[in-house]
Every structure is written in structure tokens, then in C-alpha cells.
Design a protein around this motif. Structure first.
Motif, PDB file in Angstrom:
ATOM      1  N   LEU A 255       0.812  -1.215   0.000  1.00 40.73           N
ATOM      2  CA  LEU A 255       0.000   0.000   0.000  1.00 40.73           C
ATOM      3  C   LEU A 255       0.850   1.272   0.000  1.00 40.73           C
ATOM      4  CD1 LEU A 255      -2.709  -1.125   2.586  1.00 40.73           C
ATOM      5  CD2 LEU A 255      -3.151  -0.507   0.198  1.00 40.73           C
ATOM      6  N   GLY A 256       2.127   1.139   0.378  1.00 38.23           N
ATOM      7  CA  GLY A 256       2.994   2.315   0.453  1.00 38.23           C
ATOM      8  C   GLY A 256       2.682   3.192   1.646  1.00 38.23           C
ATOM      9  N   ILE A 257       2.371   2.557   2.773  1.00 40.58           N
ATOM     10  CA  ILE A 257       2.027   3.332   3.972  1.00 40.58           C
ATOM     11  C   ILE A 257       2.785   2.794   5.193  1.00 40.58           C
ATOM     12  CG2 ILE A 257      -0.271   4.161   3.299  1.00 40.58           C
ATOM     13  CD1 ILE A 257      -0.084   1.146   5.448  1.00 40.58           C
ATOM     14  N   TYR A 258       2.928   3.655   6.195  1.00 41.39           N
ATOM     15  CA  TYR A 258       3.511   3.226   7.463  1.00 41.39           C
ATOM     16  C   TYR A 258       2.867   4.045   8.570  1.00 41.39           C
ATOM     17  CZ  TYR A 258       6.084   7.523   8.233  1.00 41.39           C
ATOM     18  OH  TYR A 258       6.390   8.831   8.472  1.00 41.39           O
ATOM     19  N   GLY A 259       2.962   3.549   9.785  1.00 38.94           N
ATOM     20  CA  GLY A 259       2.441   4.309  10.920  1.00 38.94           C
ATOM     21  C   GLY A 259       2.404   3.445  12.159  1.00 38.94           C
ATOM     22  N   LYS A 260       1.890   4.034  13.232  1.00 38.46           N
ATOM     23  CA  LYS A 260       1.817   3.304  14.492  1.00 38.46           C
ATOM     24  C   LYS A 260       0.440   2.678  14.668  1.00 38.46           C
ATOM     25  CE  LYS A 260       5.057   5.749  17.473  1.00 38.46           C
ATOM     26  NZ  LYS A 260       5.174   6.538  18.711  1.00 38.46           N
ATOM     27  N   ILE A 261       0.422   1.501  15.254  1.00 33.52           N
ATOM     28  CA  ILE A 261      -0.861   0.943  15.680  1.00 33.52           C
ATOM     29  C   ILE A 261      -1.102   1.385  17.116  1.00 33.52           C
ATOM     30  CG2 ILE A 261      -0.678  -1.078  14.191  1.00 33.52           C
ATOM     31  CD1 ILE A 261      -0.051  -2.649  16.897  1.00 33.52           C
ATOM     32  N   ASP A 262      -2.308   1.219  17.586  1.00 34.78           N
ATOM     33  CA  ASP A 262      -2.584   1.491  18.991  1.00 34.78           C
ATOM     34  C   ASP A 262      -2.228   0.245  19.804  1.00 34.78           C
ATOM     35  OD1 ASP A 262      -3.416   2.443  21.383  1.00 34.78           O
ATOM     36  OD2 ASP A 262      -5.546   2.228  20.987  1.00 34.78           O
ATOM     37  N   THR A 263      -3.077  -0.786  19.749  1.00 31.54           N
ATOM     38  CA  THR A 263      -2.801  -1.984  20.558  1.00 31.54           C
ATOM     39  C   THR A 263      -3.106  -3.251  19.763  1.00 31.54           C
ATOM     40  OG1 THR A 263      -3.543  -0.734  22.496  1.00 31.54           O
ATOM     41  CG2 THR A 263      -3.223  -3.112  22.776  1.00 31.54           C
ATOM     42  N   LEU A 264      -2.144  -4.174  19.773  1.00 25.02           N
ATOM     43  CA  LEU A 264      -2.384  -5.509  19.209  1.00 25.02           C
ATOM     44  C   LEU A 264      -2.251  -6.523  20.346  1.00 25.02           C
ATOM     45  CD1 LEU A 264      -2.797  -7.407  16.735  1.00 25.02           C
ATOM     46  CD2 LEU A 264      -0.292  -7.568  16.615  1.00 25.02           C
ATOM     47  N   TYR A 265      -3.356  -7.210  20.633  1.00 26.92           N
ATOM     48  CA  TYR A 265      -3.321  -8.309  21.594  1.00 26.92           C
ATOM     49  C   TYR A 265      -2.907  -9.546  20.805  1.00 26.92           C
ATOM     50  CZ  TYR A 265      -5.793  -4.952  24.485  1.00 26.92           C
ATOM     51  OH  TYR A 265      -6.128  -3.819  25.186  1.00 26.92           O
ATOM     52  N   VAL A 266      -1.631  -9.880  20.915  1.00 27.87           N
ATOM     53  CA  VAL A 266      -1.035 -10.840  19.983  1.00 27.87           C
ATOM     54  C   VAL A 266      -1.697 -12.213  20.059  1.00 27.87           C
ATOM     55  CG1 VAL A 266       1.113 -11.980  19.294  1.00 27.87           C
ATOM     56  CG2 VAL A 266       1.146  -9.595  20.047  1.00 27.87           C
ATOM     57  N   SER A 267      -1.831 -12.783  21.273  1.00 28.34           N
ATOM     58  CA  SER A 267      -2.368 -14.145  21.336  1.00 28.34           C
ATOM     59  C   SER A 267      -3.860 -14.174  21.001  1.00 28.34           C
ATOM     60  CB  SER A 267      -2.102 -14.778  22.705  1.00 28.34           C
ATOM     61  OG  SER A 267      -2.428 -13.878  23.712  1.00 28.34           O
ATOM     62  N   GLU A 268      -4.552 -13.068  21.278  1.00 25.38           N
ATOM     63  CA  GLU A 268      -5.975 -13.015  20.917  1.00 25.38           C
ATOM     64  C   GLU A 268      -6.180 -12.579  19.466  1.00 25.38           C
ATOM     65  OE1 GLU A 268      -6.058 -10.809  24.789  1.00 25.38           O
ATOM     66  OE2 GLU A 268      -8.206 -10.994  24.384  1.00 25.38           O
ATOM     67  N   LYS A 269      -5.088 -12.184  18.827  1.00 28.38           N
ATOM     68  CA  LYS A 269      -5.130 -11.739  17.418  1.00 28.38           C
ATOM     69  C   LYS A 269      -6.132 -10.597  17.240  1.00 28.38           C
ATOM     70  CE  LYS A 269      -3.942 -16.402  16.155  1.00 28.38           C
ATOM     71  NZ  LYS A 269      -4.376 -17.701  15.683  1.00 28.38           N
TER      72      LYS A 269
ATOM     73  N   GLN B 125      -7.801   4.166   8.396  1.00 33.15           N
ATOM     74  CA  GLN B 125      -6.631   4.008   9.274  1.00 33.15           C
ATOM     75  C   GLN B 125      -6.539   2.581   9.820  1.00 33.15           C
ATOM     76  OE1 GLN B 125      -7.351   7.465  11.985  1.00 33.15           O
ATOM     77  NE2 GLN B 125      -5.205   7.879  11.599  1.00 33.15           N
ATOM     78  N   LEU B 126      -7.665   2.072  10.301  1.00 30.20           N
ATOM     79  CA  LEU B 126      -7.653   0.739  10.898  1.00 30.20           C
ATOM     80  C   LEU B 126      -7.384  -0.333   9.837  1.00 30.20           C
ATOM     81  CD1 LEU B 126      -7.998  -0.636  13.661  1.00 30.20           C
ATOM     82  CD2 LEU B 126     -10.415  -0.926  13.144  1.00 30.20           C
ATOM     83  N   TRP B 127      -7.981  -0.166   8.661  1.00 29.55           N
ATOM     84  CA  TRP B 127      -7.720  -1.133   7.576  1.00 29.55           C
ATOM     85  C   TRP B 127      -6.234  -1.104   7.212  1.00 29.55           C
ATOM     86  CZ3 TRP B 127     -12.130   0.667   3.728  1.00 29.55           C
ATOM     87  CH2 TRP B 127     -13.377   0.317   4.269  1.00 29.55           C
ATOM     88  N   ALA B 128      -5.668   0.086   7.132  1.00 24.02           N
ATOM     89  CA  ALA B 128      -4.247   0.195   6.773  1.00 24.02           C
ATOM     90  C   ALA B 128      -3.379  -0.520   7.810  1.00 24.02           C
ATOM     91  CB  ALA B 128      -3.849   1.669   6.662  1.00 24.02           C
ATOM     92  N   GLN B 129      -3.702  -0.322   9.092  1.00 23.07           N
ATOM     93  CA  GLN B 129      -2.943  -1.007  10.150  1.00 23.07           C
ATOM     94  C   GLN B 129      -3.076  -2.519   9.993  1.00 23.07           C
ATOM     95  OE1 GLN B 129      -4.423   0.456  13.883  1.00 23.07           O
ATOM     96  NE2 GLN B 129      -4.040   2.578  13.348  1.00 23.07           N
ATOM     97  N   TYR B 130      -4.299  -2.955   9.727  1.00 21.45           N
ATOM     98  CA  TYR B 130      -4.561  -4.397   9.576  1.00 21.45           C
ATOM     99  C   TYR B 130      -3.732  -4.972   8.423  1.00 21.45           C
ATOM    100  CZ  TYR B 130      -6.981  -8.593   7.979  1.00 21.45           C
ATOM    101  OH  TYR B 130      -7.254  -9.857   7.534  1.00 21.45           O
TER     102      TYR B 130
END
Ligand code: SF4
Length: 190
Positions: free
Chosen positions: A73-87, A106-111
Motif C-alpha cells: 500500500l505504500g504506507i507506514y504508521g503506528k498501531i494502537d494496541t495488538l493483543y497478539v495471542s488473541e489476534k 486508518q484501521l484497515w491500513a494497520q490491519y
């Protein structure tokens, strides 16, 4: 590395395209952000890959504020919170009364960036801190990927010299209002 667009632009552009121009002109840290972000993404990416390969370094259960990047997508940025084991990916905002299209972008881009980096994400949501409400979001499909990519292209091709329509309600809440040559209005934070 090709130029990458900050994920925050996806929402800011909808708020007011001119705010992106002012951000680039007045934010002295832009260069630092541009150069630092991909490096930090690289570090985060490598940490995860290394951990997966060696199985010796445990991946944190919660990742907060890490940089993510999508070459597709050609984008970068910070996510807020990823609960890794809960995905589970959560984007918190102070107060949510309406979920604007820019929030979804924004959320789709993070995903999509997380998936591209090798993470698994099965659940998405927004969280309104003020009233502690959770707003579940469907996992984006190819349709949303294409819509997001089209939005990114619109921003990349935008002519900032064209006439900008001002909106008093938006200008009064814009942090660039005092610097903006499109309005005489000052913002409510002054
Ligand atoms: S002050 Fe108004 S016109 Fe200027 S950047 Fe902000 S929202 Fe846009």
C-alpha cells in the motif's frame, strides 16, 4: 526505499486536505519521522521474525504503539494496541460518537500492514476511552483493500494549490488554524 505515506494522513486528508500541506510545511520533525519510521518498522519486523525463527525470544502478549509498514500500500504508521495471542487489533480514541470513513481507512491500513508483516489478526475494533465503548469492525476484504488503495492514490495525486473549501466547524478545531492562510479563524485550543 520508496516514499511511504503516514497512516495518519488517511483520516487527516478527509478532515481537510490542506492540513496535510500545512503539516509538511510546519512540522520540522517530518524528515525525522520519515527516516526513523521505516527503520523502527524494520526493527519490529525483525524482532518478530527472529522470535518466530528461534522460538527463544517470547513475543510480547500486547504490542502498543509499534510501527507497521505495508509495501503493497505504500504506507507506514503506528498501531494502537495488538493483543497478539488473541489476534485482536484495537484503535482507541478519546471519544467516539461517529465512526468516520477516515477511521476505517486508518484501521484497515494497520490491519493490512500487520498481515503483510506476518502477524495474525482476527478481530478489529475501535475503543472510545471516554465512555469505554467498543465498536467491532469487520475484517476488511479485497473490496476494502481496493478502496483503501484508491484513497491513498487520491491523496498522493492531490493538487494542494487548488481552491480549498473551508468549513468553519472544522477550522475551529484544526491545530493549524492559526497558521492557515485559508481562514482568519483561530482554533478553540488557542
Ligand atoms: S484551518 Fe481549516 S482550511 Fe486550514 S488546514 Fe485547518 S481545516 Fe483546513
Amino acid at each position: 526505499m520508496e516514499a511511504l505515506m503516514p497512516i495518519s494522513y488517511l483520516n487527516d486528508f478527509i478532515f481537510c486536505p490542506y492540513s496535510l500541506y500545512l503539516h509538511q510545511v510546519f512540522d520540522n520533525n517530518t524528515e525525522d519521522v520519515y527516516s526513523a519510521a521505516p527503520q523502527q518498522v524494520g526493527k519490529a519486523n525483525h524482532a518478530v521474525i527472529d522470535a518466530k525463527e528461534t522460538e527463544r525470544i517470547p513475543i510480547p502478549k500486547i504490542l502498543k504503539g509499534i510501527y507497521v509498514l505495508s509495501q503493497k500500500l505504500g504506507i507506514y504508521g503506528k498501531i494502537d494496541t495488538l493483543y497478539v495471542s488473541e489476534k485482536k487489533l484495537v484503535e482507541s480514541k478519546f471519544s467516539i460518537s461517529t465512526i468516520y470513513q477516515g477511521y476505517y481507512y486508518q484501521l484497515w491500513a494497520q490491519y493490512f500492514a500487520l498481515i503483510e508483516m506476518g502477524f495474525e489478526v482476527n478481530t478489529l475494533s475501535f475503543f472510545s476511552i471516554k465512555d469505554r465503548k467498543t465498536y467491532p469492525v469487520d475484517i476488511p476484504t479485497q473490496k476494502e483493500f481496493l478502496a483503501l488503495r484508491a484513497h491513498i492514490k487520491t491523496i498522493a495525486r492531490f493538487d494542494f494549490e487548488q481552491t480549498i473549501k473551508t468549513n468553519a466547524a472544522k477550522c475551529s478545531h484544526c491545530i493549524y488554524a492559526a497558521l492557515c492562510d485559508k481562514t482568519e479563524m483561530d482554533h478553540v485550543y488557542a
